[in-house]
Design a protein around this motif. Structure first.
Motif, PDB file in Angstrom:
ATOM      1  N   ASP A 106       1.825   4.011  -9.948  1.00  0.00           N
ATOM      2  CA  ASP A 106       1.098   4.681  -8.866  1.00  0.00           C
ATOM      3  C   ASP A 106       1.858   4.567  -7.549  1.00  0.00           C
ATOM      4  O   ASP A 106       1.915   5.519  -6.761  1.00  0.00           O
ATOM      5  N   VAL A 107       2.439   3.398  -7.290  1.00  0.00           N
ATOM      6  CA  VAL A 107       3.197   3.202  -6.044  1.00  0.00           C
ATOM      7  C   VAL A 107       4.442   4.085  -6.038  1.00  0.00           C
ATOM      8  O   VAL A 107       4.808   4.663  -5.008  1.00  0.00           O
ATOM      9  N   TYR A 108       5.106   4.197  -7.187  1.00  0.00           N
ATOM     10  CA  TYR A 108       6.266   5.088  -7.292  1.00  0.00           C
ATOM     11  C   TYR A 108       5.856   6.513  -6.922  1.00  0.00           C
ATOM     12  O   TYR A 108       6.545   7.181  -6.146  1.00  0.00           O
ATOM     13  N   ALA A 109       4.740   6.971  -7.475  1.00  0.00           N
ATOM     14  CA  ALA A 109       4.270   8.324  -7.190  1.00  0.00           C
ATOM     15  C   ALA A 109       3.861   8.468  -5.728  1.00  0.00           C
ATOM     16  O   ALA A 109       4.073   9.524  -5.115  1.00  0.00           O
ATOM     17  N   LEU A 110       3.283   7.417  -5.144  1.00  0.00           N
ATOM     18  CA  LEU A 110       2.947   7.454  -3.724  1.00  0.00           C
ATOM     19  C   LEU A 110       4.213   7.650  -2.894  1.00  0.00           C
ATOM     20  O   LEU A 110       4.216   8.403  -1.911  1.00  0.00           O
ATOM     21  N   GLY A 111       5.293   6.976  -3.280  1.00  0.00           N
ATOM     22  CA  GLY A 111       6.561   7.182  -2.593  1.00  0.00           C
ATOM     23  C   GLY A 111       7.028   8.615  -2.670  1.00  0.00           C
ATOM     24  O   GLY A 111       7.574   9.166  -1.700  1.00  0.00           O
ATOM     25  N   GLU A 129       9.056  -4.158 -10.469  1.00  0.00           N
ATOM     26  CA  GLU A 129       8.760  -5.395  -9.751  1.00  0.00           C
ATOM     27  C   GLU A 129       9.253  -5.364  -8.303  1.00  0.00           C
ATOM     28  O   GLU A 129       8.827  -6.201  -7.475  1.00  0.00           O
ATOM     29  N   ASP A 130      10.125  -4.425  -7.969  1.00  0.00           N
ATOM     30  CA  ASP A 130      10.630  -4.325  -6.602  1.00  0.00           C
ATOM     31  C   ASP A 130       9.784  -3.418  -5.723  1.00  0.00           C
ATOM     32  O   ASP A 130      10.040  -3.311  -4.513  1.00  0.00           O
ATOM     33  N   ARG A 131       8.811  -2.747  -6.303  1.00  0.00           N
ATOM     34  CA  ARG A 131       7.963  -1.857  -5.503  1.00  0.00           C
ATOM     35  C   ARG A 131       6.879  -2.660  -4.786  1.00  0.00           C
ATOM     36  O   ARG A 131       6.333  -3.608  -5.342  1.00  0.00           O
ATOM     37  N   PRO A 132       6.540  -2.283  -3.560  1.00  0.00           N
ATOM     38  CA  PRO A 132       5.508  -3.011  -2.806  1.00  0.00           C
ATOM     39  C   PRO A 132       4.118  -2.721  -3.346  1.00  0.00           C
ATOM     40  O   PRO A 132       3.871  -1.691  -3.984  1.00  0.00           O
ATOM     41  N   GLU A 133       3.205  -3.639  -3.079  1.00  0.00           N
ATOM     42  CA  GLU A 133       1.789  -3.378  -3.358  1.00  0.00           C
ATOM     43  C   GLU A 133       1.283  -2.345  -2.354  1.00  0.00           C
ATOM     44  O   GLU A 133       1.811  -2.233  -1.238  1.00  0.00           O
ATOM     45  N   PRO A 134       0.234  -1.589  -2.695  1.00  0.00           N
ATOM     46  CA  PRO A 134      -0.290  -0.599  -1.743  1.00  0.00           C
ATOM     47  C   PRO A 134      -0.668  -1.198  -0.393  1.00  0.00           C
ATOM     48  O   PRO A 134      -0.476  -0.548   0.640  1.00  0.00           O
ATOM     49  N   ALA A 135      -1.184  -2.429  -0.376  1.00  0.00           N
ATOM     50  CA  ALA A 135      -1.561  -3.040   0.901  1.00  0.00           C
ATOM     51  C   ALA A 135      -0.348  -3.205   1.802  1.00  0.00           C
ATOM     52  O   ALA A 135      -0.444  -3.048   3.035  1.00  0.00           O
ATOM     53  N   ARG A 136       0.807  -3.519   1.219  1.00  0.00           N
ATOM     54  CA  ARG A 136       2.015  -3.640   2.032  1.00  0.00           C
ATOM     55  C   ARG A 136       2.474  -2.276   2.527  1.00  0.00           C
ATOM     56  O   ARG A 136       2.976  -2.129   3.651  1.00  0.00           O
ATOM     57  N   VAL A 137       2.329  -1.250   1.703  1.00  0.00           N
ATOM     58  CA  VAL A 137       2.666   0.109   2.137  1.00  0.00           C
ATOM     59  C   VAL A 137       1.835   0.474   3.361  1.00  0.00           C
ATOM     60  O   VAL A 137       2.351   1.005   4.351  1.00  0.00           O
ATOM     61  N   LEU A 138       0.543   0.179   3.310  1.00  0.00           N
ATOM     62  CA  LEU A 138      -0.334   0.444   4.447  1.00  0.00           C
ATOM     63  C   LEU A 138       0.156  -0.297   5.685  1.00  0.00           C
ATOM     64  O   LEU A 138       0.248   0.279   6.781  1.00  0.00           O
ATOM     65  N   ALA A 139       0.478  -1.578   5.543  1.00  0.00           N
ATOM     66  CA  ALA A 139       0.915  -2.381   6.686  1.00  0.00           C
ATOM     67  C   ALA A 139       2.227  -1.866   7.273  1.00  0.00           C
ATOM     68  O   ALA A 139       2.429  -1.911   8.495  1.00  0.00           O
ATOM     69  N   GLU A 140       3.121  -1.383   6.405  1.00  0.00           N
ATOM     70  CA  GLU A 140       4.403  -0.872   6.891  1.00  0.00           C
ATOM     71  C   GLU A 140       4.227   0.465   7.614  1.00  0.00           C
ATOM     72  O   GLU A 140       4.890   0.733   8.622  1.00  0.00           O
TER      73      GLU A 140
END
Length: 290
Positions: free
Chosen positions: A195-200, A235-246
């Motif tokens: 899901d994080v990959y697709a968010l990117g 394993e190198d992708r951030p959690e969604p919460a970190r994406v939000l913070a960034e």
């Protein structure tokens, strides 16, 4: 609004189709989406059908899963109907543009502040779903629906994060190029990292107009977080919460997804939303079926 075609249904259950939501030739659209109205004219909805060539039974099963996803930030599944051969679902209408239509209305990639708001809101929505053990599995530009109050993520594709229950890569057809994580394309079940990959990919699309841009095409302020989301190693992708913070430093978690106040949108996007709303209100029900 996009005109109906000859192969479009005139009726969807007890609803009358008024127009298509998606433009002709739109890529990566996960289902057929129509603006429709009840036969008595009392309410207007967004009605959805399986994609052309799709498996109606599998699609209907995923809709049942998606109906359980009532978290803020997701387009709701409010009514499910039809038959095994012709399933459908509907949600109350609000003026909405799929992300590709928003870029078309704006005339190109969106401004960076809006991309940050869009990405942060979607990250928050995914984080809330992941806490419940729900993987979306179908995040893509066409699945992001932009309203005056911000983006909502279409529920189609949502699955329980159980490898046995999750959709297989073969079922993940129709996703825009670049939205399917490498490990999923290689045979793995969709998971939170996918899901994080697709968010990117969605962030890249909103910022450049492409889901797989060259690194230098991505605005400098977004480059690192988009690249991290699209890491080939899960394993190198951030959690969604970190994406939000960034994307939105200092933003209060829980304040974005499901917001009821308008967000700052470019004038041409607001105009497109307003025009759609006016056309829907003015649309007359057909006097006879096609």
């Amino acid at each position: 609004m996009e005109r109906l075609r000859q192969d479009d249904p005139a009726r969807i259950g007890d609803l009358v189709a008024l127009a298509r939501l998606d433009a002709e030739g739109s890529r990566g659209v996960p289902e057929r989406r129509y603006l429709a109205r009840s036969v008595d004219g009392g309410h207007t909805v967004l009605a959805c059908l399986p994609p052309p060539g799709g498996d109606p039974a599998r699609w209907a099963g995923e809709v049942q899963q998606a109906a359980r996803l009532t978290q803020p930030g997701f387009w709701p599944v409010a009514q499910i109907g039809g038959t095994p051969a012709f399933p459908w679902y509907a949600s109350p209408y609000r003026p909405v543009l799929p992300l590709p239509a928003a870029l078309a209305a704006y005339g190109g990639p969106l401004p960076e502040p809006l991309v940050r708001t869009l990405g942060g809101t979607l990250a928050e929505a995914l984080a809330s779903a992941h806490v419940l053990g729900i993987v979306h599995g179908g995040v893509c530009p066409a699945g992001v629906l932009l309203t005056a109050c911000g983006p909502l993520l279409g529920c189609f594709g949502a699955t329980r994060a159980n490898p046995v229950a999750a959709a297989s890569p073969a079922q993940a057809t129709g996703l825009e190029t670049g939205c399917l994580a490498p490990e999923t394309a290689a045979g793995g079940a969709p998971d939170r990292a996918a899901d994080v990959y697709a968010l990117g990919a969605v962030l890249a699309y909103a910022a450049t107009g492409h889901t797989v841009p060259e690194r230098q095409e991505i605005p400098a302020g977004l480059r690192d977080i988009v690249t991290a989301c699209r890491s080939r190693a899960p394993e190198d992708r951030p959690e969604p919460a970190r994406v939000l913070a960034e994307l939105l430093p200092g933003a209060a978690y829980g304040a974005l997804a499901g917001a009821t106040e308008p967000v700052s949108l470019p004038g041409r996007v607001v105009e497109a939303l307003s025009r759609q709303s006016a056309e829907v209100l003015a649309a007359a029900l057909p006097t006879q079926g096609r």
